[in-house]
Motif scaffolding. Structure first.
Motif, PDB file in Angstrom:
ATOM      1  N   ARG A  43     -13.472  28.724  -2.672  1.00 33.02           N
ATOM      2  CA  ARG A  43     -14.164  29.488  -1.628  1.00 33.02           C
ATOM      3  C   ARG A  43     -15.477  28.831  -1.216  1.00 33.02           C
ATOM      4  NH1 ARG A  43     -13.445  35.554  -4.275  1.00 33.02           N
ATOM      5  NH2 ARG A  43     -11.160  35.615  -4.201  1.00 33.02           N
ATOM      6  N   LEU A  44     -15.864  27.759  -1.889  1.00 32.18           N
ATOM      7  CA  LEU A  44     -17.131  27.105  -1.584  1.00 32.18           C
ATOM      8  C   LEU A  44     -16.969  26.098  -0.450  1.00 32.18           C
ATOM      9  CD1 LEU A  44     -18.421  26.292  -5.194  1.00 32.18           C
ATOM     10  CD2 LEU A  44     -18.938  28.299  -3.793  1.00 32.18           C
ATOM     11  N   SER A  45     -18.081  25.787   0.224  1.00 29.79           N
ATOM     12  CA  SER A  45     -18.069  24.721   1.225  1.00 29.79           C
ATOM     13  C   SER A  45     -17.869  23.376   0.542  1.00 29.79           C
ATOM     14  CB  SER A  45     -19.393  24.705   1.988  1.00 29.79           C
ATOM     15  OG  SER A  45     -20.456  24.298   1.124  1.00 29.79           O
ATOM     16  N   GLY A  46     -17.552  22.349   1.351  1.00 35.16           N
ATOM     17  CA  GLY A  46     -17.345  21.019   0.785  1.00 35.16           C
ATOM     18  C   GLY A  46     -18.558  20.501   0.042  1.00 35.16           C
ATOM     19  N   GLY A  47     -19.739  20.724   0.616  1.00 37.38           N
ATOM     20  CA  GLY A  47     -20.959  20.259  -0.034  1.00 37.38           C
ATOM     21  C   GLY A  47     -21.180  20.921  -1.372  1.00 37.38           C
ATOM     22  N   ASN A  48     -20.943  22.222  -1.454  1.00 38.33           N
ATOM     23  CA  ASN A  48     -21.130  22.934  -2.712  1.00 38.33           C
ATOM     24  C   ASN A  48     -20.056  22.572  -3.733  1.00 38.33           C
ATOM     25  OD1 ASN A  48     -23.536  24.662  -2.418  1.00 38.33           O
ATOM     26  ND2 ASN A  48     -22.415  25.511  -0.688  1.00 38.33           N
ATOM     27  N   GLN A  49     -18.841  22.295  -3.264  1.00 38.11           N
ATOM     28  CA  GLN A  49     -17.808  21.813  -4.184  1.00 38.11           C
ATOM     29  C   GLN A  49     -18.227  20.473  -4.806  1.00 38.11           C
ATOM     30  OE1 GLN A  49     -14.140  21.642  -1.981  1.00 38.11           O
ATOM     31  NE2 GLN A  49     -13.767  23.838  -2.135  1.00 38.11           N
ATOM     32  N   GLN A  50     -18.765  19.579  -3.968  1.00 40.51           N
ATOM     33  CA  GLN A  50     -19.190  18.282  -4.492  1.00 40.51           C
ATOM     34  C   GLN A  50     -20.336  18.446  -5.493  1.00 40.51           C
ATOM     35  OE1 GLN A  50     -17.505  15.758  -4.309  1.00 40.51           O
ATOM     36  NE2 GLN A  50     -18.532  13.879  -3.685  1.00 40.51           N
TER      37      GLN A  50
ATOM     38  N   ASP B 222      -8.449  16.012  -7.018  1.00 41.89           N
ATOM     39  CA  ASP B 222      -8.677  15.276  -8.259  1.00 41.89           C
ATOM     40  C   ASP B 222      -9.932  15.688  -9.016  1.00 41.89           C
ATOM     41  OD1 ASP B 222      -6.427  13.716  -7.651  1.00 41.89           O
ATOM     42  OD2 ASP B 222      -7.616  12.342  -6.430  1.00 41.89           O
ATOM     43  N   GLY B 223     -10.822  16.453  -8.368  1.00 34.98           N
ATOM     44  CA  GLY B 223     -12.088  16.770  -9.023  1.00 34.98           C
ATOM     45  C   GLY B 223     -12.245  18.215  -9.436  1.00 34.98           C
ATOM     46  N   LEU B 224     -11.473  19.105  -8.836  1.00 32.84           N
ATOM     47  CA  LEU B 224     -11.664  20.531  -9.064  1.00 32.84           C
ATOM     48  C   LEU B 224     -10.327  21.255  -9.128  1.00 32.84           C
ATOM     49  CD1 LEU B 224     -14.457  21.024  -6.381  1.00 32.84           C
ATOM     50  CD2 LEU B 224     -14.833  21.096  -8.852  1.00 32.84           C
ATOM     51  N   VAL B 225     -10.366  22.451  -9.716  1.00 32.16           N
ATOM     52  CA  VAL B 225      -9.231  23.382  -9.663  1.00 32.16           C
ATOM     53  C   VAL B 225      -9.676  24.552  -8.812  1.00 32.16           C
ATOM     54  CG1 VAL B 225      -7.617  24.798 -10.954  1.00 32.16           C
ATOM     55  CG2 VAL B 225      -8.465  22.644 -11.940  1.00 32.16           C
ATOM     56  N   ALA B 226      -9.132  24.643  -7.600  1.00 34.26           N
ATOM     57  CA  ALA B 226      -9.628  25.607  -6.615  1.00 34.26           C
ATOM     58  C   ALA B 226      -9.544  27.043  -7.113  1.00 34.26           C
ATOM     59  CB  ALA B 226      -8.858  25.449  -5.308  1.00 34.26           C
TER      60      ALA B 226
ATOM     61  N   THR C 156     -18.784  33.308 -11.367  1.00 28.22           N
ATOM     62  CA  THR C 156     -17.354  33.666 -11.331  1.00 28.22           C
ATOM     63  C   THR C 156     -16.728  33.435  -9.957  1.00 28.22           C
ATOM     64  OG1 THR C 156     -17.921  35.968 -10.814  1.00 28.22           O
ATOM     65  CG2 THR C 156     -17.642  35.393 -13.144  1.00 28.22           C
ATOM     66  N   THR C 157     -17.500  32.894  -9.009  1.00 25.50           N
ATOM     67  CA  THR C 157     -16.948  32.573  -7.698  1.00 25.50           C
ATOM     68  C   THR C 157     -15.910  31.466  -7.830  1.00 25.50           C
ATOM     69  OG1 THR C 157     -19.023  33.146  -6.597  1.00 25.50           O
ATOM     70  CG2 THR C 157     -17.493  31.749  -5.371  1.00 25.50           C
ATOM     71  N   HIS C 158     -14.773  31.616  -7.191  1.00 27.45           N
ATOM     72  CA  HIS C 158     -13.747  30.581  -7.229  1.00 27.45           C
ATOM     73  C   HIS C 158     -14.211  29.377  -6.412  1.00 27.45           C
ATOM     74  CE1 HIS C 158     -10.037  33.179  -8.492  1.00 27.45           C
ATOM     75  NE2 HIS C 158     -11.086  33.341  -9.268  1.00 27.45           N
ATOM     76  N   VAL C 159     -14.023  28.192  -6.964  1.00 24.37           N
ATOM     77  CA  VAL C 159     -14.492  26.967  -6.318  1.00 24.37           C
ATOM     78  C   VAL C 159     -13.853  26.777  -4.950  1.00 24.37           C
ATOM     79  CG1 VAL C 159     -14.239  24.453  -6.453  1.00 24.37           C
ATOM     80  CG2 VAL C 159     -15.279  25.690  -8.326  1.00 24.37           C
TER      81      VAL C 159
END
Length: 504
Positions: free
Chosen positions: A399-406, A342-346, A394-397
């Motif tokens: 590929r990030l850790s949960g903390g960095n996605q948040q 609901d918060g991001l487009v991976a 340009t890094t795809h979201v």
């Protein structure tokens, strides 16, 4: 029964989830396996339980090497597991659930339900569980359902019990009762593996602690270790667990929810006549066990729910009836409980995710043309400000850790002109360091004069952030109390008792 894991390694493609892990649990011991989400705790226990096959290493019970091809083999060897999400059939009775998979039979092959009932009564009386074998599971409180899971394991003569994040759906009182049950089981000689990321629970019940990080054992600790010491072992650096929070500078009434009712697709009332007010410069935390209407309440505020009655006003303007876009345009920032769905487009980059909800106008779009230079500058600025660990904008979201996605979600929402911030389960699945960062930003938002609504099932988080606390139970608000209200009182409210009843 002594449990020993030697050199357990489990790989999923290029990812090594468990890297040569050694673990020994003695009979009559509560051994806590501590680590952040994604550290490899549950993978290790799934190997032990026969759900996964290890790529390397071996499992020993009383010094005998075991070979488990599935959970049935593990159960037959004396290993039981109490899962975070209960493995029960809601419409079956306690006795019917307990007998599943090893059904007792009478002459002629008929099911012997009486024997199952007797087994439940015997175990229940031995440990003081007070569980009715004929009760239908879906009608039982969550804490009692968990006791049914324990009875299931003990009915198969489990000598090693694994508790996988067992307190996630419990009130504080139910958590205390579970701790007492675990100690009682330990005293009968059962070896217990307790998987958690909650430091307070670890220090309260564990006899020994093993900490794993990124799939490896990084050390052992005693329950006398401080929270700061345990946290630093979990994340690999010093962590400040205390969030500095000045007394709130309360402003005018800003966000008013009045007589709000939400009816779901099954015609069930999931939020019933809820009302509360949040002032400028204040954090109102909404506490409660998951599944008591918090998700539907937030969805109603955001304009996602269809059948909503009542009123939702921000700075005197009605939000009810607006689209999601209309609610966001009114100045509502929203951090959803499920950031991935609901918060991001991976598949989008960090920069693209930072411009979601602002893709039709300045500063990122002019005359129908995307302003790439402006977007890149903005993204680089937010990566630095929110300490997003990534190779670049340009890094795809995904590929990030949960903390960095948040942090990406927070960066997007807090960079808009806000009149209200709604944050749901803000630190679910985050490591201790990321939790520290998220909490600090929420307090800074409150200190800037913006009203904040935090929805969380983590009571420690509620107490840390809240100026006032509203407790939800079965779709209604039981009461609204000061932020310094004791955990004991909050726990009773989470079980449905009103503040006046608690005081009495």
């Amino acid at each position: 029964m002594k449990l020993e894991l030697r050199g357990i390694t489990k790989r999923f493609g290029a990812l090594t989830a468990n890297d040569h892990i050694d673990l020994t649990v003695e009979p009559g011991e509560i051994h806590c396996l501590l680590g952040e989400n994604g550290a490899g705790k549950s993978t290790l226990m799934n190997v032990l339980y026969g759900l996964y096959q290890a790529d390397e290493g071996e499992i020993l019970l009383d010094d005998d090497v075991q070979h488990f091809s599935g959970p049935g083999d593990a159960m037959n060897a004396g290993i039981g597991m109490v899962h975070q999400h209960f493995m029960l059939i809601p419409v079956f009775t306690v006795a019917e659930n307990v007998m599943l998979g090893h059904e007792p039979t009478r002459l002629g092959g008929r099911l012997d339900l009486a024997a199952a009932r007797a087994k439940v009564r015997e175990i229940s009386e031995r440990f003081g569980f007070d569980v009715d074998p004929d009760a239908v599971v879906e009608e039982l409180p969550v804490g009692v359902q968990q006791r049914v899971e324990i009875i299931k394991a003990l009915s198969r003569d489990a000598k090693v019990l694994v508790f996988d994040e067992p307190t996630a759906v419990l009130t504080p009182q139910e958590t205390d009762e579970l701790m007492a049950i675990m100690r009682q089981l330990r005293d009968t000689g059962v070896a217990i593996v307790f998987i958690t990321h909650k430091l307070r629970e670890v220090r309260e019940v564990a006899d020994r602690i093993t900490v794993i990080r990124l799939g490896k054992v990084v050390g052992e600790a005693q329950p006398t270790a401080s929270n700061a010491e345990l946290a630093s072992m979990m994340v690999g650096r010093a962590v400040d667990l205390s969030i500095h929070k000045d007394p709130p500078k309360i402003g005018a009434e800003a966000f008013v929810v009045h007589d709000l009712t939400v009816i779901d697709a099954a015609d069930q009332v999931v939020v019933s006549h809820v009302g509360f007010t949040v002032h400028a410069g204040e954090v109102l935390a909404i506490a409660g066990v998951q599944g008591n209407g918090q998700t539907e309440l937030v969805e109603a505020i955001l304009g996602v729910q269809n059948r909503v009655e009542g009123s939702i006003r921000l700075d005197g303007r009605e939000l009810l009836g607006r689209s999601v876009g209309g609610v966001l345009d009114a100045g509502v920032g929203f951090v959803p409980e499920d950031r991935t769905d609901d918060g991001l487009v991976a598949e989008f980059t960090i920069a693209e995710n930072l411009m979601l909800d602002r893709s039709t106008g300045a500063p990122f779009v002019r005359g129908g043309t995307l302003q790439l230079t402006e977007l890149e500058r903005f993204a680089e600025e937010k990566i630095a400000e929110f300490d997003i660990r990534a190779q670049g904008v340009t890094t795809h979201v995904g590929r990030l850790s949960g903390g960095n996605q948040q942090k990406v979600v927070l960066a997007r929402e807090l960079s808009r002109e806000l009149r209200l911030l709604v944050v749901s389960q803000p630190t679910r699945g985050l490591d201790v360091g990321s939790i520290e960062f998220v909490h600090t930003r929420i307090v800074q938002t409150r200190d800037s004069g913006i009203p904040v609504v935090v929805v969380s099932t983590e009571l420690d988080e509620v107490v840390t952030l809240a100026d006032r606390i509203a407790v939800m139970y079965r779709g209604s608000i039981v009461g609204i109390v000061p932020g310094d209200t004791s955990r004991e009182v909050l726990g009773l409210m989470m079980a449905g008792e009103k503040p006046a009843e608690v005081a009495a």
